[in-house]
Design an enzyme around this catalytic site. Structure first.
Site, PDB file in Angstrom:
ATOM      1  N   PRO A 218      17.114 -41.094  60.868  1.00  0.00           N
ATOM      2  CA  PRO A 218      18.556 -41.003  61.023  1.00  0.00           C
ATOM      3  C   PRO A 218      19.185 -40.051  59.992  1.00  0.00           C
ATOM      4  O   PRO A 218      18.657 -39.881  58.906  1.00  0.00           O
ATOM      5  CB  PRO A 218      19.027 -42.441  60.799  1.00  0.00           C
ATOM      6  CG  PRO A 218      17.799 -43.288  60.886  1.00  0.00           C
ATOM      7  CD  PRO A 218      16.694 -42.410  60.385  1.00  0.00           C
ATOM      8  N   GLU A 219      20.318 -39.455  60.374  1.00  0.00           N
ATOM      9  CA  GLU A 219      21.059 -38.572  59.496  1.00  0.00           C
ATOM     10  C   GLU A 219      22.375 -39.250  59.109  1.00  0.00           C
ATOM     11  O   GLU A 219      22.561 -40.437  59.394  1.00  0.00           O
ATOM     12  CB  GLU A 219      21.275 -37.224  60.182  1.00  0.00           C
ATOM     13  CG  GLU A 219      19.969 -36.555  60.609  1.00  0.00           C
ATOM     14  CD  GLU A 219      20.159 -35.267  61.370  1.00  0.00           C
ATOM     15  OE1 GLU A 219      21.180 -34.577  61.151  1.00  0.00           O
ATOM     16  OE2 GLU A 219      19.288 -34.923  62.196  1.00  0.00           O
TER      17      GLU A 219
ATOM     18  N   ARG B 118       7.584 -46.681  62.253  1.00  0.00           N
ATOM     19  CA  ARG B 118       6.661 -45.712  61.663  1.00  0.00           C
ATOM     20  C   ARG B 118       6.471 -45.884  60.158  1.00  0.00           C
ATOM     21  O   ARG B 118       5.723 -45.138  59.539  1.00  0.00           O
ATOM     22  CB  ARG B 118       7.133 -44.286  61.982  1.00  0.00           C
ATOM     23  CG  ARG B 118       7.137 -43.995  63.477  1.00  0.00           C
ATOM     24  CD  ARG B 118       7.382 -42.542  63.779  1.00  0.00           C
ATOM     25  NE  ARG B 118       6.314 -41.688  63.278  1.00  0.00           N
ATOM     26  CZ  ARG B 118       6.307 -40.355  63.392  1.00  0.00           C
ATOM     27  NH1 ARG B 118       7.313 -39.740  63.986  1.00  0.00           N
ATOM     28  NH2 ARG B 118       5.306 -39.653  62.918  1.00  0.00           N
TER      29      ARG B 118
ATOM     30  N   HIS C  65       8.858 -54.899  64.841  1.00  0.00           N
ATOM     31  CA  HIS C  65       8.694 -53.915  63.779  1.00  0.00           C
ATOM     32  C   HIS C  65       9.484 -54.275  62.526  1.00  0.00           C
ATOM     33  O   HIS C  65       9.756 -53.418  61.693  1.00  0.00           O
ATOM     34  CB  HIS C  65       9.123 -52.534  64.276  1.00  0.00           C
ATOM     35  CG  HIS C  65       8.308 -52.031  65.434  1.00  0.00           C
ATOM     36  ND1 HIS C  65       6.950 -51.800  65.334  1.00  0.00           N
ATOM     37  CD2 HIS C  65       8.662 -51.730  66.703  1.00  0.00           C
ATOM     38  CE1 HIS C  65       6.502 -51.368  66.502  1.00  0.00           C
ATOM     39  NE2 HIS C  65       7.509 -51.320  67.348  1.00  0.00           N
TER      40      HIS C  65
END
Length: 269
Positions: free
Chosen positions: A2-3, A105, A86
């Site tokens: 994310p930014e 990830r 997750h």
């Protein structure tokens, strides 16, 4: 990903759940990736702030020096109000339900430090001004660009000239300003266009809740998608017509990052 827009949306969504509440403890099984989190136990979340792509939870305890829980979401990290397959970290609160950090990830990180002690996080320590703040001035941006000779997109991604601009929003801002991502010398008028484009793109993306791409790697804490992807002009649109001139958008690799641009509107000058 994310930014800044995605991180700011996350901050806005989790702040009501955390602010003013005491952290009982942080539960996880990766002490190297989530460092010194035991120091947060028993402290109250006084404030949630953001610096670029980092979340900062300001922790207080009467009679003790304040601490910061610094969170970087990595590539796929985000918070949820319900556990997921997750889930990597569970923030247990004394007077509310838990908050879950998920990260498929496993690139996200957390660390508890004293305020401002960011020597182990060089990007955060040397980050430029926030793009939607008064500190990000047109005059300062023009001077910063004039002083360098680097390709403009990788320079934006370095976080040095302005905070929080990542791959998506660099591509979108450069398209809006009609500047090629690999251009190294910009005229003052071009820099001014880019300055305005960054502020406009980032502001609109925050209002839209960020961008949720086809892989679904980013969603808001309540499970909603961002909406700004519907307004992308170049990012993830390779082979589709430019919304300005109709030329097909091109994807290339620049400084090891996928880069999208219009070969007609964005020409190296």
């Amino acid at each position: 990903m994310p930014e800044l827009p995605e991180v700011e949306t996350t901050r806005l969504k989790i702040e009501p759940h955390l602010k003013g509440r005491r952290l009982a403890h942080l539960e996880h099984a990766a002490s190297l990736r989530y460092q010194d989190t035991h120091l947060a136990a028993g402290r109250t979340v006084a404030r949630l702030s953001r610096r670029g792509k980092y979340l900062l939870l300001e922790l207080e305890d009467p009679g003790e020096d304040p601490l910061h829980l610094v969170i970087h979401l990595g590539m796929t990290g985000g918070f949820r109000f319900q556990a997921t397959p997750h889930t990597r970290v569970t923030l247990h609160l004394e007077d509310a339900g838990p908050l879950y950090f998920q990260d498929s990830r496993r690139f996200g990180k957390m660390v508890v430090v004293r305020p401002g002690e960011y020597t182990g996080m060089p990007t955060l320590a040397a980050m430029g001004p926030e793009p939607l703040s008064d500190d990000f001035s047109e005059t300062g941006f023009v001077k910063a660009v004039a002083a360098g000779s680097k390709m403009i997109k990788p320079w934006l991604l370095s976080q040095a000239p302005v905070a929080g601009v990542g791959n998506i929003y660099a591509d979108e801002s450069l398209w809006a300003a009609k500047i090629h991502p690999a251009q190294t010398r910009l005229k003052p008028a071009e820099v001014k266009r880019l300055y305005a484009a960054i502020r406009e793109v980032m502001g609109a993306a925050v209002l839209a809740g960020g961008s949720t791409l086809a892989d679904g790697s980013y969603q808001q804490p309540d499970g909603l998608d961002g909406l700004f992807q519907a307004r992308h002009n170049v990012y993830d649109r390779a082979g589709k017509p430019c919304n300005r001139c109709g030329t097909l958008i091109v994807k290339t690799v620049l400084a090891q990052r996928g880069t999208h641009f219009c070969p007609h509107c964005q020409v190296i000058r």
